[in-house]
Design a protein around this motif. Structure first.
Motif, PDB file in Angstrom:
ATOM      1  N   GLU A  27      -7.412  -5.049  -3.101  1.00  0.00           N
ATOM      2  CA  GLU A  27      -7.527  -3.529  -2.695  1.00  0.00           C
ATOM      3  C   GLU A  27      -6.512  -2.903  -3.815  1.00  0.00           C
ATOM      4  O   GLU A  27      -5.490  -3.222  -3.893  1.00  0.00           O
ATOM      5  N   ASP A  73      -2.994  -5.961  -1.306  1.00  0.00           N
ATOM      6  CA  ASP A  73      -3.265  -4.522  -1.204  1.00  0.00           C
ATOM      7  C   ASP A  73      -2.123  -3.916  -2.058  1.00  0.00           C
ATOM      8  O   ASP A  73      -0.901  -3.772  -1.831  1.00  0.00           O
ATOM      9  N   GLY A  80      -3.110  -0.574  -2.932  1.00  0.00           N
ATOM     10  CA  GLY A  80      -3.909   0.561  -2.948  1.00  0.00           C
ATOM     11  C   GLY A  80      -2.831   1.854  -2.810  1.00  0.00           C
ATOM     12  O   GLY A  80      -1.861   1.604  -2.238  1.00  0.00           O
ATOM     13  N   HIS A 107     -11.828  -3.680  -4.772  1.00  0.00           N
ATOM     14  CA  HIS A 107     -12.161  -2.068  -4.392  1.00  0.00           C
ATOM     15  C   HIS A 107     -11.028  -1.590  -5.526  1.00  0.00           C
ATOM     16  O   HIS A 107     -10.010  -1.848  -5.639  1.00  0.00           O
ATOM     17  N   TRP A 125      -9.296 -10.869  -0.707  1.00  0.00           N
ATOM     18  CA  TRP A 125      -9.367  -9.410  -0.726  1.00  0.00           C
ATOM     19  C   TRP A 125      -8.413  -8.522  -1.717  1.00  0.00           C
ATOM     20  O   TRP A 125      -7.412  -9.174  -1.712  1.00  0.00           O
ATOM     21  N   ASN A 185     -14.148  -9.243  -1.658  1.00  0.00           N
ATOM     22  CA  ASN A 185     -14.055  -7.836  -1.610  1.00  0.00           C
ATOM     23  C   ASN A 185     -13.063  -7.176  -2.762  1.00  0.00           C
ATOM     24  O   ASN A 185     -11.941  -7.322  -2.620  1.00  0.00           O
ATOM     25  N   ASN A 229       0.908  -1.272   0.161  1.00  0.00           N
ATOM     26  CA  ASN A 229       0.077  -0.066  -0.167  1.00  0.00           C
ATOM     27  C   ASN A 229       0.738   1.292  -0.036  1.00  0.00           C
ATOM     28  O   ASN A 229       1.935   1.389   0.616  1.00  0.00           O
ATOM     29  N   SER A 252      -7.446   0.569  -4.609  1.00  0.00           N
ATOM     30  CA  SER A 252      -7.880   1.834  -4.592  1.00  0.00           C
ATOM     31  C   SER A 252      -6.999   2.945  -4.957  1.00  0.00           C
ATOM     32  O   SER A 252      -5.871   2.686  -4.751  1.00  0.00           O
TER      33      SER A 252
END
Length: 903
Positions: free
Chosen positions: A526, A502, A504, A549, A524, A547, A481, A528
């Protein structure tokens, strides 16, 4: 003879004198009340009750208070302290000898016979089977101790009670003790009170010491023993001494506390001790599955068994959600045990936790093969540290490397820990690699990630992790991230056990590679704020992805069809223009947030949808009419969709419609029949007459829409923010439901409203609150109506005077936050109207059956009071007869706070 009589009299006087100590114990009444319900002192038979919890939580204190309270009700009573020490102190005796000696001490104290001698283990049963006794066995840690002192309930006479305190829940289970009381930690306020009692000899801190008292009491982690010891330690010291002591107490465990806590640790098997230290140093606060992934053992069941042992012995707590939590003082104990492994050579310890010690080992290359884990808060580093490329070579058994930043110095995340390009080459067994703000652009070419379970390098300067395919079968969590320079996601085709990913805020990423197609355990993803992302894979279906995103991926135009198993999809702020037909059959989907996209016409929506957010889609012109067939749809938000003209008929399952500032909205198709629905049409100024009538005629909890006057179907109206109602117009003593209408002034924001009902003008009001809702309240461009329904019942049961002389007036005040109340109105509704038997706008009063039930209830109370029956009976009748017959809820119908999970 005289001596014995004197002794007996003194003992009786001592035992009958109330103890101020127990009266001052914080929370003792609640503990005793819960134990009373388990002991059932009024019932016959023999009962054994266990009290369990961590060391220092107050088990012995509660047991002593119970003994002090109830021992006189028994023919014989004994509080046997430290059973653990009594049993373990005779190393030369065998099992039979230990039990015999324990029974002898027990009976000697119980019967007050100093020279008592017994020869077999039937002595307790022979002497007590006809006696009503109270037995408290304190600090039991071995099942054999219970077998020696309370093997069978038949050993004791009728109505006897045996209380056992222990840290080990499994011990109670093994002895078939079914009645157990777990002693919980005191609340934050109770903890502060306990600390202050010992530090200031009062229940609250002195004014100049308030902040220090709160901070030092927090170090005890709500453990009563720690609070008492630290409070006593600080008593009488100056403020300067308090401030000096605070620094020391943060890093060192008080000797008395350590002595008590270490008993539980010392009694563990070596494998459980190792797990205790792993948890204390690294894994407290993590999920039990994560602990099992990280800790090396023969198999997962070994770690599961070890966690259960630690939980049963009150050394950890495993919550229902699976989180493993160790008390702060126990964590400190574990770290002290590790420190004692090598006081002066930190590099020979299993875990390095202290910033100064850790930096010393890294700077001087003094690590050894003993080191299993390093956890360093880089925020505590005072100067730059350059790590040698040989630093980790001397630590071949290193499993956990955790370099984190708890308090970033600035937004750039500048760090002072630097290393050469090949610095991470010698870590073949590494399972955890967390390095916040990793300073290099690449991982070493010789880096071997085959054992990695978690890779966390958020805020890094990485451009690329590695090239080619790496053996990543152990990898389950990957977090990069906010790695703004990351350009390429590595090939993850071998990471088939990966569960969370992740990326993001990786602003340089352009593509999500097709190698993710093998990640069938991924739940999951991510992505974003990947503002350069344009390419995502197609024609793949990840089996477990729930999930997904892509919020604020401003260049992404392709709708993400990478799994039909998605539960939460967030594509807010993307350039997506249409939703494909395939989504209709996504069977697990609950929520779609597609706020601020480029969709013009929404044609396809999943049938299984629970929540749909279309907020701020400026180009959106229509919503599909088949939404009425979405029988699980609960919430819809079309706020700031300025081109939507009509709202289609919606299913009765919908409980929230938010349409703020829908400037073009004119028509509403269908009524709203969900009695708990929340309607928000703030600043929808073009709603036609039919649409407004449908809103007014609907059953709802809260609604807001433009309007200048309280509608005429509210019979009680007034200008301003209060209204007075006389009993000539309505029977104020009946249970009632109300509908309230307020006219709110323009150019203000509705931030919520407090409503006060005064049934008696000199009495206390019954208070209710109407929330502003989930979102920030918009400025009201015109006057607005705010209407809500709720149940009003008496705040307290009525007194005899109130029943015989009922009030003739009721006053209602409305206090709106941030807004002006220009008019207000009230409509009384029939109780059974809540069940849908009459329409809004009907008259006040109630049906004949309800009325007669309510009247007869009140008459019963009046009759009971006239006959001198206690007020308690009146209270019970008021609740059980009145409320039960009328079938009304005490709960005020507040607006639903649950909204879309949008960031």
């Amino acid at each position: 003879m005289i001596t014995e009589i004197t002794k007996d009299v003194v003992n009786k006087l001592l035992n009958t004198t109330p103890s101020k100590y127990y009266n001052d114990l914080v929370g003792i009444e609640a503990h005793i009340a819960k134990m009373e319900s388990l002991l059932c002192l009024e019932s016959e038979g023999v009962k054994i009750v266990g009290i369990w919890g961590p060391a220092g939580v107050g088990k012995t204190t509660i047991a002593r208070a119970l003994y002090k309270e109830y021992h006189e009700n028994f023919t014989l009573s004994i509080f046997m302290e430290n059973v653990r020490e009594s049993y373990n102190g005779e190393a030369y005796l065998d099992d039979f000898g230990l039990k015999l000696r324990l029974q002898q001490r027990f009976l000697s104290k119980l019967l007050d016979h100093k020279d008592l001698r017994i020869s077999d283990l039937d002595a307790i049963e022979e002497r007590l089977k006809n006696q009503k006794v109270l037995v408290i066995l304190d600090d039991v840690d071995n099942i054999e101790q219970l077998k020696a002192l309370a093997k069978e309930t038949q050993w004791f006479g009728n109505e006897s009670r045996i209380i056992v305190t222990t840290q080990n829940k499994q011990l109670l289970v093994s002895h078939h003790i079914h009645y157990m009381y777990k002693v919980a930690y005191p609340s934050k306020q109770e903890a502060l009170t306990i600390f202050c009692q010992h530090a200031f000899n009062q229940s609250s801190p002195s004014y100049n010491f308030k902040d220090l008292a709160i901070e030092i009491s927090a170090l005890a982690g709500h453990l009563p023993l720690g609070l008492r010891v630290l409070g006593s330690f600080m008593r009488g010291k100056s403020k300067e001494e308090w401030e000096f002591s605070l620094t020391t107490l943060k890093n060192r465990l008080d000797g008395e506390i350590e002595k008590v806590l270490k008993v539980g640790y010392n009694g563990l098997h070596k494998d459980d001790k190792a797990l205790f230290l792993h948890t204390a140093c690294l894994f407290s606060g993590h999920h039990k599955n994560y602990v099992k992934e990280m800790v090396i053992a023969n198999n997962d069941s070994d770690v599961s068994f070890g966690l259960k042992v630690l939980a049963d012995k009150s050394l950890i707590q495993i919550y229902e959600n699976g989180i493993v939590e160790m008390h702060s003082l126990l964590r400190q104990l574990g770290r002290e045990v590790v420190r004692e492994q090598s006081l002066y050579e930190p590099g020979k310890r299993q875990f390095l936790m202290n910033a100064r010690d850790t930096c010393g080992v890294l700077a001087n290359n003094t690590g050894t093969g003993t080191v299993l884990g390093i956890s360093l808060d880089m925020s505590e580093m005072k100067e730059e540290l350059h790590i040698s490329d040989k630093t980790f070579e001397v630590m071949p058994n290193l499993l956990y490397l955790d370099f984190y930043i708890s308090s970033p110095v600035d937004d750039k995340m500048n760090v002072k820990l630097l290393l050469p390009e090949e610095g991470l080459s010698y870590l073949p067994q590494l399972r955890l690699l967390q390095w916040d703000a990793y300073p290099l652009k690449f991982l070493p070419s010789s880096f071997r990630p085959q054992c990695l379970v978690e890779l966390n390098m958020s805020n890094s300067k990485l451009k690329q992790l590695w090239s080619g395919v790496q053996p990543l079968r152990s990898l389950k969590h990957m977090d990069l991230n906010n790695s703004r320079y990351l350009e390429i996601i590595p090939n993850l085709s071998e990471a088939t056990n990966l569960e969370s990913l992740d990326f993001g805020w990786c602003e340089s990423l352009v593509e999500l590679p097709s190698s993710i197609q093998n990640l069938h355990k991924l739940t999951w993803l991510e992505m974003s704020c990947c503002t350069s992302l344009e390419i995502i894979p197609t024609n793949i279906n990840l089996a477990s992805l729930s999930n997904l995103h892509f919020r604020h991926c401003t260049r992404l135009k392709t709708f993400p069809e990478i799994s039909t198993n998605i539960v939460y999809l967030k594509i807010k702020g993307t350039a997506i223009t249409e939703v494909p037909q395939s989504v209709r059959h996504w069977s697990r989907i609950l929520e779609i947030c597609m706020e601020k996209t480029n969709v013009k016409t929404l044609v396809h929506v999943p049938y299984a949808l629970d929540a749909l957010c279309l907020r701020n889609n400026k180009k959106l012109q229509s919503i599909p009419s088949y939404l009425k067939y979405l029988h699980w749809l609960r919430m819809i938000d079309i706020s700031f969709c300025i081109n939507i003209i009509s709202l289609p008929k919606l299913p009765e399952s919908v409980s929230s419609i938010t349409a703020l500032n829908c400037e073009s909205l004119q028509r509403i198709h269908g009524h709203f029949r969900n009695k708990s629905i929340h309607l928000n049409f703030t600043n929808c100024s073009k709603l036609d007459q039919k649409a407004q009538e449908k809103i007014h005629q609907s059953v709802y909890r809260v609604t807001r829409l433009p309007g200048e006057q309280v509608p005429e179907y509210f019979p009680h109206r007034n200008s301003g923010s209060s209204i007075l109602i006389h009993s000539d117009k309505v029977d104020l003593q009946k249970f009632s439901r109300f509908k309230v209408c307020l006219v709110l002034g323009a150019e203000t924001r509705f931030e919520g409203c407090n409503i006060e009902f005064y049934r008696h003008l000199l009495g206390k009001p019954t208070k209710y609150h109407v929330s502003k809702g989930f979102y920030i309240a918009p400025l009201l461009e015109w006057d607005h109506l705010c209407m809500c329904e709720f149940v009003l019942l008496p705040h307290d049961p009525p007194t005899q005077r109130e029943l015989l002389r009922p009030s003739k007036l009721m006053m209602v005040n409305f206090r709106c936050l941030g807004d002006e109340v220009k008019q207000c109105g009230i409509q009384f509704l029939e109780p059974n109207h809540y069940l849908g038997n009459s329409s809004i706008g009907g008259g006040s009063g109630s049906s004949s059956s309800s009325s007669s039930s309510s009247s007869s209830s009140i008459e019963e109370i009046i009759h009971a009071d006239r006959e001198g029956t206690s007020r308690n009976k009146s209270v019970r009748r008021w609740i059980t007869v009145g409320a039960k017959k009328v079938r009304l809820s005490f709960e005020c119908l507040k607006p639903c706070r649950k909204g879309f999970n949008i960031k």
